[in-house]
Design a protein around this motif. Structure first.
Motif, PDB file in Angstrom:
ATOM      1  N   GLY A  23       0.828  -1.197   0.000  1.00  0.00           N
ATOM      2  CA  GLY A  23       0.000   0.000   0.000  1.00  0.00           C
ATOM      3  C   GLY A  23       0.863   1.247   0.000  1.00  0.00           C
ATOM      4  O   GLY A  23       1.956   1.262   0.549  1.00  0.00           O
ATOM      5  N   LEU A  24       0.358   2.305  -0.646  1.00  0.00           N
ATOM      6  CA  LEU A  24       1.123   3.542  -0.732  1.00  0.00           C
ATOM      7  C   LEU A  24       1.082   4.290   0.593  1.00  0.00           C
ATOM      8  O   LEU A  24       0.050   4.322   1.263  1.00  0.00           O
ATOM      9  CB  LEU A  24       0.554   4.434  -1.848  1.00  0.00           C
ATOM     10  CG  LEU A  24       0.712   3.906  -3.264  1.00  0.00           C
ATOM     11  CD1 LEU A  24      -0.005   4.849  -4.236  1.00  0.00           C
ATOM     12  CD2 LEU A  24       2.174   3.789  -3.647  1.00  0.00           C
ATOM     13  N   PRO A  25       2.178   4.899   1.001  1.00  0.00           N
ATOM     14  CA  PRO A  25       2.168   5.697   2.224  1.00  0.00           C
ATOM     15  C   PRO A  25       1.373   6.976   2.014  1.00  0.00           C
ATOM     16  O   PRO A  25       1.023   7.336   0.892  1.00  0.00           O
ATOM     17  CB  PRO A  25       3.664   6.013   2.440  1.00  0.00           C
ATOM     18  CG  PRO A  25       4.250   5.952   1.066  1.00  0.00           C
ATOM     19  CD  PRO A  25       3.486   4.885   0.339  1.00  0.00           C
ATOM     20  N   LEU A  26       1.078   7.657   3.109  1.00  0.00           N
ATOM     21  CA  LEU A  26       0.336   8.908   3.009  1.00  0.00           C
ATOM     22  C   LEU A  26       1.124   9.916   2.189  1.00  0.00           C
ATOM     23  O   LEU A  26       2.315  10.119   2.398  1.00  0.00           O
ATOM     24  CB  LEU A  26       0.066   9.471   4.405  1.00  0.00           C
ATOM     25  CG  LEU A  26      -0.979   8.747   5.249  1.00  0.00           C
ATOM     26  CD1 LEU A  26      -1.083   9.400   6.622  1.00  0.00           C
ATOM     27  CD2 LEU A  26      -2.333   8.733   4.569  1.00  0.00           C
ATOM     28  N   SER A  27       0.434  10.545   1.250  1.00  0.00           N
ATOM     29  CA  SER A  27       1.053  11.540   0.381  1.00  0.00           C
ATOM     30  C   SER A  27       0.944  12.912   1.031  1.00  0.00           C
ATOM     31  O   SER A  27       0.184  13.112   1.988  1.00  0.00           O
ATOM     32  CB  SER A  27       0.329  11.557  -0.966  1.00  0.00           C
ATOM     33  OG  SER A  27      -0.980  12.087  -0.789  1.00  0.00           O
ATOM     34  N   PRO A  28       1.685  13.917   0.517  1.00  0.00           N
ATOM     35  CA  PRO A  28       1.509  15.284   1.026  1.00  0.00           C
ATOM     36  C   PRO A  28       0.072  15.764   0.928  1.00  0.00           C
ATOM     37  O   PRO A  28      -0.400  16.480   1.807  1.00  0.00           O
ATOM     38  CB  PRO A  28       2.445  16.099   0.124  1.00  0.00           C
ATOM     39  CG  PRO A  28       3.516  15.142  -0.266  1.00  0.00           C
ATOM     40  CD  PRO A  28       2.824  13.818  -0.417  1.00  0.00           C
ATOM     41  N   VAL A  29      -0.626  15.376  -0.130  1.00  0.00           N
ATOM     42  CA  VAL A  29      -2.030  15.787  -0.279  1.00  0.00           C
ATOM     43  C   VAL A  29      -2.874  15.196   0.844  1.00  0.00           C
ATOM     44  O   VAL A  29      -3.737  15.870   1.419  1.00  0.00           O
ATOM     45  CB  VAL A  29      -2.582  15.375  -1.660  1.00  0.00           C
ATOM     46  CG1 VAL A  29      -4.065  15.733  -1.777  1.00  0.00           C
ATOM     47  CG2 VAL A  29      -1.790  16.048  -2.779  1.00  0.00           C
ATOM     48  N   ASP A  30      -2.630  13.922   1.186  1.00  0.00           N
ATOM     49  CA  ASP A  30      -3.356  13.299   2.303  1.00  0.00           C
ATOM     50  C   ASP A  30      -3.067  14.026   3.611  1.00  0.00           C
ATOM     51  O   ASP A  30      -3.971  14.277   4.423  1.00  0.00           O
ATOM     52  CB  ASP A  30      -2.948  11.824   2.462  1.00  0.00           C
ATOM     53  CG  ASP A  30      -3.343  10.978   1.273  1.00  0.00           C
ATOM     54  OD1 ASP A  30      -4.451  11.193   0.743  1.00  0.00           O
ATOM     55  OD2 ASP A  30      -2.546  10.116   0.875  1.00  0.00           O
TER      56      ASP A  30
END
Length: 599
Positions: free
Chosen positions: A228-235
């Motif tokens: 799974g992708l880690p939290l992005s700056p947008v998140d």
């Protein structure tokens, strides 16, 4: 089993004092990164605040020689190869200006030598796979950079990716010296620019995971690429906004989420679009927003800090402005198909196809201020058409550098703050002309092997030229996609692959002449066209390609009615002379199709 997983700076992975060699296994694909990826890496390293994280590599340790250890590079070969090419480019610039270096810089050059070539030998630290002439090209590139490796003859290496990557990075370093990308930064000499990039690469962080068996390596590789992708700056920005909404009580969390969700829905599903919008929003309206310390331009690195400051300053006002701006940005970025597209919408569509995302910041500002600047849709269409020409030239020539573009467009906005109407258009035209490649440079790059240099730029030029000759009766959508792939694909008239059929070798004067023709002309603009049945044409002879029909008797070869193929439909043979003639014709048309903006 994982033996170790540790983060290292690149200078430690390529330790100048060690005899460690990284070997790319023969089953790995050949070097495949292209200019867009080179530019992104260079820009990310340039903008890095501190140590830039470059991801993970997976190595297999099956070496028994402790004095000369060898690690197989199972994952990360594209990154490590590109980083080593960038370091070689830095080295070549530094040694060319050795008389300008101080003591520390000279010491850095000596260490860099041993980072790329193992001390006391002529063996590169990175051993590439042999397919696609990768290993020969890499040795030649190191030799050309001035590093102590055995010279290896590699015909036509300048046409392939490794040497082109090296030349690209050399050019980018020299351009960085001329244009630091920050108006507040002092000018640099070429060796200062090279030393800066060398330091940025060496300080960047990579997590090296070492395993003991090939089975472990492939299991881990699959796991990492499906995680799974880690939290992005947008998140993280969204979470800040929701938390602040709840803490302040200005709006309940559900209302806050609805507004945030409305912003993203205007931008489509692409995360890249979401992040790009937030950067462009700040850069476009920086003069109208609350001040943010140490943020003269929004980058990936400072985006969270910027919006934390903006939301704390004016939570409700900022989310309302974001929602309004996202609707404008969505139109510019063509995130939703409009039922009745205007001339401006079609211009925006063309702008997206030429990959002109850095210019969205200017168009966002123009759209938001169209009324008070007395700009009609026709004016915005004129601006967009100018930007299409600018980026067609920029993507072919690589000038100006990617990192220059944000401040260039922000500068246009700043210069337009007190202008309106035709004066705004004049400011934009003058700035684009001042920063565009001239006709001579544009022509020169178009005449080279455009397909290998930038396949996306080649597609855009070919498509634009073909669309010029279309009418309502013969119009074809050359951008149509099915299952994420283009229906109309670029076709090499003279095939680029090996094992040419006899029809081609006979036409070209034998196997040696055919090989020379392929090496010198296969990727030129004049040898490219479009086919919806590329796999059906393949390596067929020229006349067979020209006259090929489907089972219903319809022409699917070069007599398929595509304007780009009109000149091919009557040709009886195809070789270097015909390719050169068609290249010159298409280049002339491209210069007319993508003109420099005039006052």
């Amino acid at each position: 089993m994982i033996q170790s997983a540790t983060q290292y700076p690149v200078r430690t992975l390529l330790d100048a004092q060690s005899n460690l060699t990284y070997v790319i296994p023969p089953y790995q694909r050949e070097y495949s990164w292209q200019r867009g990826q080179w530019e992104n890496l260079f820009q990310d390293l340039l903008e890095a605040e501190g140590q830039h994280f470059l991801g993970t590599i997976i190595t297999l340790n099956n070496s028994t020689d402790t004095m000369n250890p060898r690690l197989e590079l199972i994952d990360g070969q594209q990154r490590l190869t590109t980083l080593s090419i960038l370091l070689a480019a830095c080295y070549s610039v530094l040694v060319e200006h050795r008389e300008q270096l101080d003591f520390d810089q000279n010491f850095g050059v000596q260490s860099l030598d041993r980072q790329l070539v193992i001390a006391g030998t002529k063996a590169p630290r990175l051993v590439l796979q042999t397919q696609g002439e990768n290993r020969k090209d890499y040795h030649w590139m190191l030799h050309e950079a001035g590093l102590p490796v055995d010279e290896v003859e590699s015909p036509y290496c300048g046409l392939r990716r490794i040497v082109r990557c090296f030349n690209h990075f050399r050019g980018a370093i020299l351009e960085l010296a001329e244009e630091p990308g920050d108006p507040d930064a002092p000018a640099m000499t070429p060796p200062e620019a090279a030393y800066r990039m060398m330091s940025a690469v060496n300080n960047a962080i990579i997590v090296k995971i070492e395993v003991s068996t090939a089975s472990d390596a492939f299991t881990l590789f699959e796991s990492l690429n499906n995680r799974g992708l880690p939290l992005s700056p947008v998140d993280l920005i969204k979470n800040q906004f929701l938390a602040l909404s709840d803490a302040r009580g200005e709006m309940d969390v559900q209302d806050a989420f609805t507004r945030w969700d409305g912003t993203l829905r205007n931008l489509g599903d692409s995360y890249n679009n979401h992040e790009r919008f937030l950067r462009h929003y700040y850069n476009a309206f920086i003069s109208e927003l609350p001040p943010v310390a140490n943020a003269s331009v929004a980058t990936k690195k400072n985006l969270i800090h910027i919006f934390e400051t903006l939301f704390k300053s004016d939570l409700t006002g900022q989310i309302n402005k974001l929602v309004q701006a996202s609707a404008l940005f969505g139109r510019i970025a063509c995130t939703r198909k409009r039922p009745d597209p205007t001339r401006l919408d079609l211009a925006y569509q063309n702008l997206n196809r030429v990959q002109a995302a850095p210019s969205y910041v200017l168009l966002l500002w123009l759209e938001a201020h169209a009324e008070d600047k007395n700009l009609a849709e026709r004016d915005l269409t004129i601006v967009t058409d100018m930007l299409v020409s600018f980026f067609a030239r920029r993507n072919v020539t690589g000038y100006p550098a990617t990192y220059v573009l944000p401040r260039m467009f922000m500068g246009i906005i700043k210069d337009s703050l007190d202008k309106e109407g035709a004066e705004v258009l004049r400011v934009i035209a003058n700035a684009l002309r001042r920063n565009s490649s001239d006709d001579e440079t544009f022509r020169s790059r178009l005449e080279q092997d455009l397909y290998t240099e930038n396949v996306d730029a080649a597609r855009f030029v070919l498509t634009s030229l073909s669309e010029q000759g279309m009418t309502d009766e013969n119009r074809k959508d050359l951008w149509e996609r099915q299952s994420g792939k283009y229906v109309w694909t670029i076709e090499h008239i003279l095939p680029q692959g090996e094992n040419l059929p006899d029809a081609w070798t006979d036409m070209l004067g034998g196997p040696d002449a055919a090989a020379q023709a392929q090496a010198g002309y296969a990727h030129k603009l004049g040898n490219l066209t479009f086919s919806v049945y590329n796999s059906n044409l393949g390596n067929r002879g020229f006349l067979d390609k020209r006259d090929h029909r489907d089972t219903n008797g319809n022409f699917i070869g070069y007599r398929n009615g595509i304007p780009l193929n009109a000149d091919l439909a009557t040709k009886e043979s195809w070789g270097p002379a015909e390719i050169q003639e068609r290249t010159e014709h298409l280049v002339d048309r491209a210069l007319t199709r993508f003109p420099l903006p005039h006052e």
